[in-house]
Design a protein around this motif. Structure first.
Motif, PDB file in Angstrom:
ATOM      1  N   GLY A 125      -4.613  16.656  25.085  1.00 27.30           N
ATOM      2  CA  GLY A 125      -4.995  16.159  26.410  1.00 27.30           C
ATOM      3  C   GLY A 125      -3.796  15.983  27.320  1.00 27.30           C
ATOM      4  O   GLY A 125      -3.833  16.352  28.499  1.00 27.30           O
ATOM      5  N   ALA A 126      -2.711  15.413  26.773  1.00 30.13           N
ATOM      6  CA  ALA A 126      -1.498  15.226  27.569  1.00 30.13           C
ATOM      7  C   ALA A 126      -0.921  16.574  27.993  1.00 30.13           C
ATOM      8  O   ALA A 126      -0.451  16.725  29.132  1.00 30.13           O
ATOM      9  N   LEU A 127      -0.973  17.547  27.097  1.00 31.79           N
ATOM     10  CA  LEU A 127      -0.487  18.887  27.432  1.00 31.79           C
ATOM     11  C   LEU A 127      -1.330  19.504  28.537  1.00 31.79           C
ATOM     12  O   LEU A 127      -0.792  20.087  29.493  1.00 31.79           O
ATOM     13  N   CYS A 128      -2.638  19.362  28.438  1.00 27.97           N
ATOM     14  CA  CYS A 128      -3.536  19.903  29.475  1.00 27.97           C
ATOM     15  C   CYS A 128      -3.278  19.252  30.829  1.00 27.97           C
ATOM     16  O   CYS A 128      -3.214  19.941  31.854  1.00 27.97           O
ATOM     17  N   VAL A 129      -3.127  17.937  30.841  1.00 32.00           N
ATOM     18  CA  VAL A 129      -2.836  17.228  32.097  1.00 32.00           C
ATOM     19  C   VAL A 129      -1.517  17.720  32.684  1.00 32.00           C
ATOM     20  O   VAL A 129      -1.412  17.975  33.881  1.00 32.00           O
ATOM     21  N   GLY A 130      -0.507  17.882  31.828  1.00 36.83           N
ATOM     22  CA  GLY A 130       0.787  18.368  32.305  1.00 36.83           C
ATOM     23  C   GLY A 130       0.707  19.767  32.883  1.00 36.83           C
ATOM     24  O   GLY A 130       1.308  20.056  33.921  1.00 36.83           O
ATOM     25  N   VAL A 131      -0.040  20.646  32.228  1.00 38.44           N
ATOM     26  CA  VAL A 131      -0.183  22.022  32.719  1.00 38.44           C
ATOM     27  C   VAL A 131      -0.936  22.039  34.048  1.00 38.44           C
ATOM     28  O   VAL A 131      -0.541  22.745  34.986  1.00 38.44           O
TER      29      VAL A 131
ATOM     30  N   LEU B  80       0.586  23.415  37.505  1.00 36.15           N
ATOM     31  CA  LEU B  80      -0.057  24.483  38.276  1.00 36.15           C
ATOM     32  C   LEU B  80      -0.442  24.019  39.675  1.00 36.15           C
ATOM     33  O   LEU B  80      -0.493  24.817  40.602  1.00 36.15           O
ATOM     34  N   ALA B  81      -0.714  22.743  39.842  1.00 37.17           N
ATOM     35  CA  ALA B  81      -1.073  22.193  41.166  1.00 37.17           C
ATOM     36  C   ALA B  81       0.179  21.972  42.018  1.00 37.17           C
ATOM     37  O   ALA B  81       0.067  21.664  43.196  1.00 37.17           O
ATOM     38  N   GLY B  82       1.338  22.137  41.424  1.00 36.99           N
ATOM     39  CA  GLY B  82       2.574  22.016  42.193  1.00 36.99           C
ATOM     40  C   GLY B  82       3.122  20.600  42.302  1.00 36.99           C
ATOM     41  O   GLY B  82       4.014  20.345  43.093  1.00 36.99           O
ATOM     42  N   GLU B  83       2.606  19.675  41.509  1.00 36.47           N
ATOM     43  CA  GLU B  83       3.126  18.308  41.540  1.00 36.47           C
ATOM     44  C   GLU B  83       4.495  18.263  40.883  1.00 36.47           C
ATOM     45  O   GLU B  83       4.749  18.916  39.889  1.00 36.47           O
ATOM     46  N   GLN B  84       5.342  17.438  41.451  1.00 35.20           N
ATOM     47  CA  GLN B  84       6.664  17.216  40.868  1.00 35.20           C
ATOM     48  C   GLN B  84       6.552  16.100  39.832  1.00 35.20           C
ATOM     49  O   GLN B  84       5.895  15.106  40.083  1.00 35.20           O
TER      50      GLN B  84
END
Length: 129
Positions: free
Chosen positions: A111-117, A121-125
């Protein structure tokens, strides 16, 4: 000694450490070490994943035997003898609670990996707190 017989001996030693850790005659500090060694040896999660060439297998070839040797050295002989008898008479212990914990950890990591990806991809820093 063949690799197969060495691996079988390591499995028996790991079971012996597991049963020694459950013996109430063992001092609590040695019990903790024995539980950690047995959990690491029996767990599907490794410090270094096995798919990494060479390094992935070194932890199993070095850390587990060293941990077993440490537990044997710190454990009273009568506890070792009883644990060896139990290990010889039984198969691999099955713990549904431990399996559940491993599954929960993997789900949380996934889940943490999915949130990070998704964030990447959304361009958040990434934020540092």
């Amino acid at each position: 000694m063949s690799l197969e017989s060495w691996a079988g001996g390591l499995k028996r030693q790991t079971l012996m450490v597991y049963y020694a850790a459950r013996d109430p005659r063992l001092p609590w500090a040695v019990r903790l070490i024995a539980l950690m060694v047995a959990a690491y040896a029996l767990s599907p999660i490794d410090l270094i994943p096995d798919f990494i060439p060479v390094l992935g297998l070194i932890d199993d070839l070095i850390l587990v035997p060293l941990g077993i040797a440490l537990v044997i050295r710190l454990t009273p002989p009568e506890v070792i003898a009883h644990a060896r008898e139990r290990a010889g008479a039984s198969g691999r212990p099955v713990s549904r609670a431990a399996a559940g914990c491993v599954i929960v950890v993997w789900l949380l990591l996934g889940g943490a990996l999915c949130v990070g990806v998704v964030r990447m991809l959304a361009g958040e820093q990434p934020s540092v707190r």
